[in-house]
Design a protein around this motif. Structure first.
Motif, PDB file in Angstrom:
ATOM      1  N   LEU A 355       0.807  -1.223   0.000  1.00 16.67           N
ATOM      2  CA  LEU A 355       0.000   0.000   0.000  1.00 16.67           C
ATOM      3  C   LEU A 355       0.842   1.276   0.000  1.00 16.67           C
ATOM      4  O   LEU A 355       0.384   2.328  -0.435  1.00 16.67           O
ATOM      5  CB  LEU A 355      -0.996  -0.011   1.165  1.00 16.67           C
ATOM      6  CG  LEU A 355      -2.336  -0.603   0.717  1.00 16.67           C
ATOM      7  CD1 LEU A 355      -2.267  -2.107   0.595  1.00 16.67           C
ATOM      8  CD2 LEU A 355      -3.460  -0.160   1.594  1.00 16.67           C
ATOM      9  N   GLU A 356       2.072   1.141   0.486  1.00 12.86           N
ATOM     10  CA  GLU A 356       2.968   2.318   0.447  1.00 12.86           C
ATOM     11  C   GLU A 356       3.623   2.467  -0.920  1.00 12.86           C
ATOM     12  O   GLU A 356       4.449   3.351  -1.130  1.00 12.86           O
ATOM     13  CB  GLU A 356       4.063   2.169   1.514  1.00 12.86           C
ATOM     14  CG  GLU A 356       3.568   2.433   2.926  1.00 12.86           C
ATOM     15  CD  GLU A 356       4.534   1.876   3.984  1.00 12.86           C
ATOM     16  OE1 GLU A 356       5.642   1.438   3.611  1.00 12.86           O
ATOM     17  OE2 GLU A 356       4.146   1.872   5.159  1.00 12.86           O
ATOM     18  N   GLY A 357       3.317   1.538  -1.823  1.00  5.51           N
ATOM     19  CA  GLY A 357       3.822   1.680  -3.189  1.00  5.51           C
ATOM     20  C   GLY A 357       5.120   0.939  -3.452  1.00  5.51           C
ATOM     21  O   GLY A 357       5.765   1.173  -4.471  1.00  5.51           O
ATOM     22  N   HIS A 358       5.535   0.057  -2.548  1.00  2.00           N
ATOM     23  CA  HIS A 358       6.764  -0.709  -2.810  1.00  2.00           C
ATOM     24  C   HIS A 358       6.469  -1.864  -3.748  1.00  2.00           C
ATOM     25  O   HIS A 358       5.396  -2.451  -3.703  1.00  2.00           O
ATOM     26  CB  HIS A 358       7.334  -1.272  -1.505  1.00  2.00           C
ATOM     27  CG  HIS A 358       7.775  -0.213  -0.563  1.00  2.00           C
ATOM     28  ND1 HIS A 358       8.991   0.403  -0.664  1.00  2.00           N
ATOM     29  CD2 HIS A 358       7.135   0.360   0.492  1.00  2.00           C
ATOM     30  CE1 HIS A 358       9.096   1.308   0.301  1.00  2.00           C
ATOM     31  NE2 HIS A 358       7.983   1.305   1.009  1.00  2.00           N
ATOM     32  N   ASN A 359       7.445  -2.180  -4.537  1.00  2.37           N
ATOM     33  CA  ASN A 359       7.349  -3.359  -5.401  1.00  2.37           C
ATOM     34  C   ASN A 359       8.638  -4.150  -5.258  1.00  2.37           C
ATOM     35  O   ASN A 359       9.704  -3.590  -5.017  1.00  2.37           O
ATOM     36  CB  ASN A 359       7.144  -2.923  -6.859  1.00  2.37           C
ATOM     37  CG  ASN A 359       7.029  -4.125  -7.784  1.00  2.37           C
ATOM     38  OD1 ASN A 359       6.617  -5.215  -7.367  1.00  2.37           O
ATOM     39  ND2 ASN A 359       7.407  -3.942  -9.037  1.00  2.37           N
ATOM     40  N   ASN A 360       8.524  -5.488  -5.423  1.00  2.00           N
ATOM     41  CA  ASN A 360       9.692  -6.374  -5.316  1.00  2.00           C
ATOM     42  C   ASN A 360      10.442  -6.105  -4.010  1.00  2.00           C
ATOM     43  O   ASN A 360      11.654  -5.938  -3.993  1.00  2.00           O
ATOM     44  CB  ASN A 360      10.617  -6.212  -6.524  1.00  2.00           C
ATOM     45  CG  ASN A 360      11.485  -7.450  -6.695  1.00  2.00           C
ATOM     46  OD1 ASN A 360      11.264  -8.473  -6.049  1.00  2.00           O
ATOM     47  ND2 ASN A 360      12.475  -7.356  -7.556  1.00  2.00           N
ATOM     48  N   SER A 361       9.669  -6.086  -2.964  1.00  2.00           N
ATOM     49  CA  SER A 361      10.214  -5.784  -1.652  1.00  2.00           C
ATOM     50  C   SER A 361       9.964  -6.980  -0.727  1.00  2.00           C
ATOM     51  O   SER A 361       9.067  -7.784  -0.983  1.00  2.00           O
ATOM     52  CB  SER A 361       9.484  -4.543  -1.148  1.00  2.00           C
ATOM     53  OG  SER A 361      10.070  -4.058  -0.001  1.00  2.00           O
ATOM     54  N   VAL A 362      10.755  -7.075   0.330  1.00  2.00           N
ATOM     55  CA  VAL A 362      10.620  -8.196   1.264  1.00  2.00           C
ATOM     56  C   VAL A 362      10.347  -7.651   2.661  1.00  2.00           C
ATOM     57  O   VAL A 362      11.063  -6.744   3.120  1.00  2.00           O
ATOM     58  CB  VAL A 362      11.929  -9.033   1.295  1.00  2.00           C
ATOM     59  CG1 VAL A 362      11.802 -10.224   2.235  1.00  2.00           C
ATOM     60  CG2 VAL A 362      12.306  -9.506  -0.105  1.00  2.00           C
TER      61      VAL A 362
END
Ligand code: F6P
Length: 494
Positions: A355-362
């Motif tokens: 929801l914070e707009g991160h992608n490909n994050s862990v």
């Protein structure tokens, strides 16, 4: 984002439902719908995308139970092939038609590799799980230390070698200190070691107990809580002479010896003891069989029958030396408090990352000696080596003392924060109340799958798409030989 998907991939762990629970609770607060995708990446290859709405009206469905092991939405070891671009595009369009705007994959290093090409098509994050504790970095620049060597026999034509560390080690710099599932696996393994000890003591025997973990010795290290006499880990090649000397010393003193070995232990040539019969799972991982048995044979040969006869403690080495695998009991059942609590937090963090707009994050679990554990987000790209591959984390070698064959001082420092309060009072109370419940004898087992099946929905064919174009799950699985037979899949879905 109004609707997200969640899937659980790879080998199950006791804490996956807790992660789903944490994600759904957070999504409810943020008014986001969550669709659970059935059986990991398998659901994405299926044109009908079997799924379950996990929070109608922003309320958790009752089947979500964070205290129950395994995963209520099923898992598989199906693998996403980054080269199959058309298939990946199809997956993206299916998810779009389902209204899914972001995806959470609950998994380990294999899942993180698998989600790389997906993250080029829709926002995708990983919530970690694995009993092996091998999703993470012992220090941030660890991926730079991998070198690759041409090897026509290896998967992809290369094998990888980890060069010596260039970092000053600090527990607080570990990326993803510990993964949900690990604590429960250690809880079961250490308990198993304690139980086997009394048989070894009573019958003057030498026990070799094999624990899981593939090429990572974290579970073996943690089994130190069960007080075995020696622990063998894959990160340190076996020194057989030293081990046999120590075994004889102990046997002389206490008339029994208990050894724990990680399933991936290697000899001084780097050959895996347990991989004498090599097989691979659908993702190409070597399935290890029998490190403990291989070690037993070496002991039988090196110690010999006469030794036991002289001591009047048995007729033969074969009789005196026995092996047991803790096996899948270390991967199943109720998660202990540590796993439940942090798995739920990591699930919630994964929702926030999307929801914070991160992608490909862990979503990671970090450790700070003053604050304790806290959740954070970490860019998945930083897990990749320079060829783009994400490696399973090995146990940090200095956590182990190869002379004592036990955790080193720093290894003990690593384990303490995880395990000092890992078991909740409710964990013990639960066992007291439920194990010998009268109902267990009288009533058949009611599987979660029976209830979840009733909630499974499918993607409707697109406008103008014929049934033949959509295909059936059976047609589809006939084309994809991800190690599953079509028959098994039909049974599974019904
Ligand atoms: O990765 C988890 C794990 O339990 C390993 O420790 C073990 O080697 C493997 O999975 C076993 O896989 P399976 O259940 O498919 O035999």
């Amino acid at each position: 984002m109004r609707r997200i998907g969640i899937l659980t991939a790879g080998g199950d762990t006791p804490a996956m439902n807790a992660t789903i629970h944490g994600a759904v609770v957070r999504a409810n607060q943020l008014k986001v719908e969550v669709f659970g995708l059935i059986k990991g990446f398998n659901s994405l290859f299926n044109p009908r995308v079997p799924h379950v709405h996990l929070n109608p009206l922003y309320q958790e469905i009752p089947e979500i139970d964070p205290t129950k092991g395994g995963t209520m939405i099923g898992s598989s070891r199906d693998f996403v092939d980054p080269e199959k671009k058309a298939e990946l595009d199809l997956i993206a369009s299916r998810l779009e038609r389902l209204g899914i705007e972001g995806l959470i994959c609950v998994g380990g290093d294999g899942t993180l590799n698998g989600l790389q090409p997906l993250a080029e098509r829709l926002p995708t994050v990983l919530a970690p799980k694995t009993i092996d504790n091998d999703l993470g970095l012992n220090y941030p620049n660890e991926p730079d230390e991998w070198a690759r060597v041409k090897d026509p026999e290896a998967k992809g034509g290369f094998h990888y070698v980890h060069r010596a560390s260039q970092a000053v080690f600090d527990l607080e710099y570990m990326v993803n200190y510990v993964t949900p599932g690990y604590a429960t696996a250690v809880f079961v393994s250490a308990g198993g070691v304690e139980r086997i000890r009394t048989t070894a003591e009573s019958h003057r025997r030498i026990a070799i107990i094999e624990v899981m973990g593939r090429h990572s010795g974290y579970i073996a290290l943690g089994s130190a809580y069960g007080r075995p006499d020696a622990i063998l880990v894959p990160e340190h090649p076996l020194d057989l002479e030293h081990l046999v000397d120590r075994v004889k010393q102990l046997y002389d003193l206490q008339k029994n010896v208990v050894i724990v070995c990680g399933e991936g232990i290697v000899d001084n040539q780097g050959r895996e003891l347990g991989a004498e019969t090599k097989t691979t799972d659908p993702a190409g991982n070597i399935a290890l069989s029998g490190a403990a048995e291989a070690l037993r044979h070496k002991f039988i040969h090196m110690i010999g029958d006469r030794y036991f006869q002289l001591y009047r403690r048995g007729n033969s080495a074969r009789e005196a030396i026995f092996t047991r695998k803790v096996g899948h009991t270390q991967r199943g059942g109720r998660p202990i408090l540590f796993d439940r609590f942090y798995a739920a937090q990591l699930g919630a963090k994964a929702v926030e990352l999307l929801l914070e707009g991160h992608n490909n994050s862990v979503a990671t679990l970090q450790y700070d000696s003053k604050k304790g554990f806290y959740v954070d987000g970490y860019d998945a790209n930083r897990f990749r080596d320079r060829w783009g591959y994400i490696h399973a984390r090995h146990m940090y070698p200095a956590f182990y003392d190869p002379n004592l064959m036990k955790p080193s001082r720093i290894g003990i420092d690593y384990l303490l924060p995880i395990f000092s309060d890992a078991i909740g009072e409710d964990d013990m109370e639960y066992m007291r109340r439920t194990l010998f419940s009268q109902g267990n004898l009288a009533q058949p087992y009611h599987s979660i799958n029976t209830d979840v099946n009733k909630r499974i929905r499918y993607l409707e064919p697109a406008v103008g798409q014929t049934d033949a174009e959509v295909g059936t799950p059976t047609d589809h699985l006939a084309q994809h030989s991800h190690g599953l037979t079509a028959q098994a899949s039909i049974q599974d879905k019904r």
